[in-house]
Design an enzyme around this catalytic site. Structure first.
Site, PDB file in Angstrom:
ATOM      1  N   CYS A  88      18.967  -9.623 -72.411  1.00 18.90           N
ATOM      2  CA  CYS A  88      18.186  -9.088 -73.530  1.00 18.90           C
ATOM      3  C   CYS A  88      18.778  -7.730 -73.899  1.00 18.90           C
ATOM      4  O   CYS A  88      18.950  -6.870 -73.029  1.00 18.90           O
ATOM      5  CB  CYS A  88      16.726  -8.937 -73.110  1.00 18.90           C
ATOM      6  N   CYS A  91      16.034  -4.874 -73.013  1.00 21.76           N
ATOM      7  CA  CYS A  91      15.656  -4.430 -71.670  1.00 21.76           C
ATOM      8  C   CYS A  91      16.589  -4.897 -70.568  1.00 21.76           C
ATOM      9  O   CYS A  91      16.392  -4.552 -69.402  1.00 21.76           O
ATOM     10  CB  CYS A  91      14.233  -4.880 -71.358  1.00 21.76           C
ATOM     11  N   CYS A 137      11.635 -12.190 -75.506  1.00 24.25           N
ATOM     12  CA  CYS A 137      11.902 -11.766 -74.135  1.00 24.25           C
ATOM     13  C   CYS A 137      10.551 -11.571 -73.434  1.00 24.25           C
ATOM     14  O   CYS A 137       9.652 -10.932 -73.971  1.00 24.25           O
ATOM     15  CB  CYS A 137      12.674 -10.450 -74.145  1.00 24.25           C
ATOM     16  N   CYS A 140      10.126  -7.461 -72.485  1.00 24.25           N
ATOM     17  CA  CYS A 140       9.907  -6.377 -73.462  1.00 24.25           C
ATOM     18  C   CYS A 140       9.325  -6.908 -74.770  1.00 24.25           C
ATOM     19  O   CYS A 140       9.137  -6.139 -75.706  1.00 24.25           O
ATOM     20  CB  CYS A 140      11.202  -5.606 -73.712  1.00 24.25           C
ATOM     21  N   CYS A 160      18.262 -21.075 -80.634  1.00 23.07           N
ATOM     22  CA  CYS A 160      19.073 -20.474 -81.690  1.00 23.07           C
ATOM     23  C   CYS A 160      18.802 -18.963 -81.681  1.00 23.07           C
ATOM     24  O   CYS A 160      17.758 -18.519 -82.142  1.00 23.07           O
ATOM     25  CB  CYS A 160      18.687 -21.103 -83.027  1.00 23.07           C
TER      26      CYS A 160
HETATM   27 ZN    ZN Z   1      13.774  -7.732 -73.112  1.00 18.50          ZN
END
Ligand code: ZN
Length: 177
Positions: A88, A91, A137, A140, A160
């Site tokens: 991510c 984070c 995510c 976060c 995607c």
């Molecule tokens: Zn994250």
């Protein structure tokens, strides 16, 4: 006698039976040996809008914090074929590996499975007159992209993603293609 005591204590400490700090048996119940780190519950990362703006590039902010979508064929990793891990961009939580990446022909990095199901949240997204499933995510809450059911086997899923929402970490010694 005193010397003997110290010697005994030192060997017990070396064996990990007693802790040198307090002499009590160490409590290992907080970290069972069977629990792998990725199975531990995720601790949420929350920042103010201002902090996200400061930390992220404008494109990362637009995608992750404003549910934006980058133009296809413009991101850094839609055509990346190197071995590695996709984290991510907000984070750093590991989200996908190159083994699950495939060429979907869409111009966005696409994967048929996540690195760990608990690392993403999926939720209905009816914006823009479409019925889609948005992927976030789990740590976060950053918007990553969408998941569709027209992916390849074995899952039949197509995650995607936006390149801007991901940070690619090449595997050690992975050849650049
Ligand atoms: Zn994250």
């Amino acid at each position: 006698m005193r010397i003997l005591e110290i010697a005994l204590f030192s060997s017990l400490a070396l064996l990990g039976i007693v802790s040198p700090q307090n002499g009590r048996a160490q409590d290992k119940s907080s970290a069972p040996a069977s629990a792998r780190p990725e199975e531990a519950p995720l601790t949420k990362i929350t920042r103010t809008d201002r902090e996200w703006k400061r930390q992220l590039t404008p494109m990362q902010y637009y995608v992750l914090r404003r549910n934006g979508t980058e133009q296809p064929y413009t991101g850094a990793t839609w055509n990346n074929h190197r071995a590695g891990t996709y984290l991510c961009a907000g984070c750093g939580l590991p989200l996908f590996t190159s083994e699950a990446k495939y060429d979907s022909g869409t111009g966005w990095p696409s994967f048929w499975q996540t690195i760990q199901k608990s690392h993403v949240h999926e939720k209905p997204d009816n914006s823009l007159g479409m019925r889609r499933i948005a992927v976030e995510c789990a740590r976060c809450d950053g918007h990553l992209g969408h998941v569709f059911e027209d992916g390849p086997k074995p899952t039949g899923l197509r995650y995607c993603m936006n390149s801007a929402a991901l940070k690619f970490i090449p595997a050690p010694n992975s050849a650049k293609k």
